[in-house]
Scaffold this motif. Structure first.
Motif, PDB file in Angstrom:
ATOM      1  N   GLN A  87       1.155   8.726   2.451  1.00 10.06           N
ATOM      2  CA  GLN A  87       2.575   8.854   2.140  1.00 10.06           C
ATOM      3  C   GLN A  87       3.468   8.485   3.322  1.00 10.06           C
ATOM      4  O   GLN A  87       4.677   8.637   3.266  1.00 10.06           O
ATOM      5  N   CYS A  88       2.856   7.992   4.406  1.00 11.77           N
ATOM      6  CA  CYS A  88       3.602   7.642   5.621  1.00 11.77           C
ATOM      7  C   CYS A  88       3.839   6.138   5.666  1.00 11.77           C
ATOM      8  O   CYS A  88       2.918   5.344   5.525  1.00 11.77           O
ATOM      9  N   SER A  89       5.058   5.732   5.900  1.00 15.38           N
ATOM     10  CA  SER A  89       5.385   4.303   5.982  1.00 15.38           C
ATOM     11  C   SER A  89       5.896   3.914   7.369  1.00 15.38           C
ATOM     12  O   SER A  89       6.337   2.783   7.567  1.00 15.38           O
ATOM     13  N   PHE A  90       5.818   4.815   8.333  1.00 18.23           N
ATOM     14  CA  PHE A  90       6.388   4.581   9.667  1.00 18.23           C
ATOM     15  C   PHE A  90       5.990   3.227  10.272  1.00 18.23           C
ATOM     16  O   PHE A  90       6.863   2.457  10.685  1.00 18.23           O
ATOM     17  N   PRO A  91       4.704   2.877  10.361  1.00 21.18           N
ATOM     18  CA  PRO A  91       4.363   1.604  11.012  1.00 21.18           C
ATOM     19  C   PRO A  91       4.722   0.370  10.177  1.00 21.18           C
ATOM     20  O   PRO A  91       4.687  -0.742  10.682  1.00 21.18           O
ATOM     21  N   HIS A  92       5.085   0.563   8.920  1.00 24.15           N
ATOM     22  CA  HIS A  92       5.419  -0.558   8.045  1.00 24.15           C
ATOM     23  C   HIS A  92       6.905  -0.859   7.985  1.00 24.15           C
ATOM     24  O   HIS A  92       7.314  -1.836   7.361  1.00 24.15           O
ATOM     25  N   VAL A  93       7.715  -0.026   8.613  1.00 22.52           N
ATOM     26  CA  VAL A  93       9.159  -0.256   8.672  1.00 22.52           C
ATOM     27  C   VAL A  93       9.412  -1.214   9.839  1.00 22.52           C
ATOM     28  O   VAL A  93       9.074  -0.897  10.984  1.00 22.52           O
ATOM     29  N   PRO A  94       9.959  -2.398   9.577  1.00 21.92           N
ATOM     30  CA  PRO A  94      10.128  -3.400  10.626  1.00 21.92           C
ATOM     31  C   PRO A  94      10.834  -2.885  11.884  1.00 21.92           C
ATOM     32  O   PRO A  94      10.469  -3.252  12.998  1.00 21.92           O
ATOM     33  N   GLU A  95      11.811  -2.024  11.724  1.00 22.87           N
ATOM     34  CA  GLU A  95      12.566  -1.516  12.881  1.00 22.87           C
ATOM     35  C   GLU A  95      11.726  -0.618  13.790  1.00 22.87           C
ATOM     36  O   GLU A  95      12.144  -0.314  14.907  1.00 22.87           O
ATOM     37  N   ASN A  96      10.556  -0.177  13.343  1.00 21.86           N
ATOM     38  CA  ASN A  96       9.716   0.716  14.152  1.00 21.86           C
ATOM     39  C   ASN A  96       8.696  -0.020  15.012  1.00 21.86           C
ATOM     40  O   ASN A  96       7.947   0.609  15.754  1.00 21.86           O
ATOM     41  N   TYR A  97       8.666  -1.347  14.950  1.00 24.84           N
ATOM     42  CA  TYR A  97       7.681  -2.120  15.708  1.00 24.84           C
ATOM     43  C   TYR A  97       7.708  -1.770  17.200  1.00 24.84           C
ATOM     44  O   TYR A  97       6.684  -1.460  17.795  1.00 24.84           O
ATOM     45  N   ASP A  98       8.880  -1.815  17.823  1.00 23.38           N
ATOM     46  CA  ASP A  98       8.980  -1.552  19.259  1.00 23.38           C
ATOM     47  C   ASP A  98       8.540  -0.132  19.612  1.00 23.38           C
ATOM     48  O   ASP A  98       7.923   0.089  20.645  1.00 23.38           O
TER      49      ASP A  98
ATOM     50  N   CYS B  42       0.827  -1.209   0.000  1.00 18.85           N
ATOM     51  CA  CYS B  42       0.000   0.000   0.000  1.00 18.85           C
ATOM     52  C   CYS B  42       0.864   1.263   0.000  1.00 18.85           C
ATOM     53  O   CYS B  42       0.385   2.343  -0.290  1.00 18.85           O
ATOM     54  N   HIS B  43       2.126   1.112   0.323  1.00 17.07           N
ATOM     55  CA  HIS B  43       3.100   2.209   0.246  1.00 17.07           C
ATOM     56  C   HIS B  43       4.286   1.686  -0.547  1.00 17.07           C
ATOM     57  O   HIS B  43       4.735   0.572  -0.334  1.00 17.07           O
ATOM     58  N   LYS B  44       4.803   2.476  -1.430  1.00 17.28           N
ATOM     59  CA  LYS B  44       5.917   2.050  -2.293  1.00 17.28           C
ATOM     60  C   LYS B  44       7.267   2.411  -1.668  1.00 17.28           C
ATOM     61  O   LYS B  44       7.365   3.295  -0.839  1.00 17.28           O
ATOM     62  N   GLY B  45       8.295   1.688  -2.087  1.00 16.92           N
ATOM     63  CA  GLY B  45       9.666   2.078  -1.764  1.00 16.92           C
ATOM     64  C   GLY B  45      10.285   1.410  -0.553  1.00 16.92           C
ATOM     65  O   GLY B  45      11.377   1.787  -0.154  1.00 16.92           O
ATOM     66  N   LEU B  46       9.636   0.431   0.062  1.00 17.29           N
ATOM     67  CA  LEU B  46      10.230  -0.234   1.216  1.00 17.29           C
ATOM     68  C   LEU B  46      10.729  -1.617   0.813  1.00 17.29           C
ATOM     69  O   LEU B  46      10.048  -2.358   0.115  1.00 17.29           O
ATOM     70  N   LYS B  47      11.913  -1.960   1.264  1.00 17.11           N
ATOM     71  CA  LYS B  47      12.487  -3.273   0.960  1.00 17.11           C
ATOM     72  C   LYS B  47      11.728  -4.360   1.733  1.00 17.11           C
ATOM     73  O   LYS B  47      11.231  -5.313   1.163  1.00 17.11           O
ATOM     74  N   ASP B  48      11.671  -4.235   3.050  1.00 16.20           N
ATOM     75  CA  ASP B  48      10.912  -5.143   3.907  1.00 16.20           C
ATOM     76  C   ASP B  48       9.663  -4.400   4.343  1.00 16.20           C
ATOM     77  O   ASP B  48       9.746  -3.380   5.027  1.00 16.20           O
ATOM     78  N   PHE B  49       8.506  -4.890   3.958  1.00 15.32           N
ATOM     79  CA  PHE B  49       7.254  -4.190   4.223  1.00 15.32           C
ATOM     80  C   PHE B  49       6.475  -4.938   5.288  1.00 15.32           C
ATOM     81  O   PHE B  49       6.013  -6.057   5.069  1.00 15.32           O
TER      82      PHE B  49
END
Length: 78
Positions: A59-70, A18-25
């Protein structure tokens, strides 16, 4: 990245990604749990809709970046 309790990717979803440009989604937070937060760590914009402002997280991918889970979990615990 391997599927776990902190991460999973649903490539069969008709909206993936649903958001483009992330390697690990990370699809863990498909619907952003911080949507109702006035000050979230993501980068939302606001759309004028009559006399209201509507939060636009498209345009926000913050919650989809694996490192942001915690960080997401910590914010939800507040």
């Amino acid at each position: 990245m391997e599927n776990s309790y902190k991460f999973f990717e649903n490539r069969d979803c008709e909206y993936f990604p649903c958001h483009k440009g992330l390697k690990d989604f990370n699809c863990m937070f498909c619907y952003c749990p911080m949507y109702r937060e006035e000050h979230c760590p993501g980068n939302p914009t606001y759309i004028e809709c009559g006399d209201q402002k509507v939060k636009d997280c498209s345009q926000c991918s913050f919650p989809h970046v694996p490192e942001n889970y915690d960080r997401v979990i910590a914010l939800l615990k507040k």
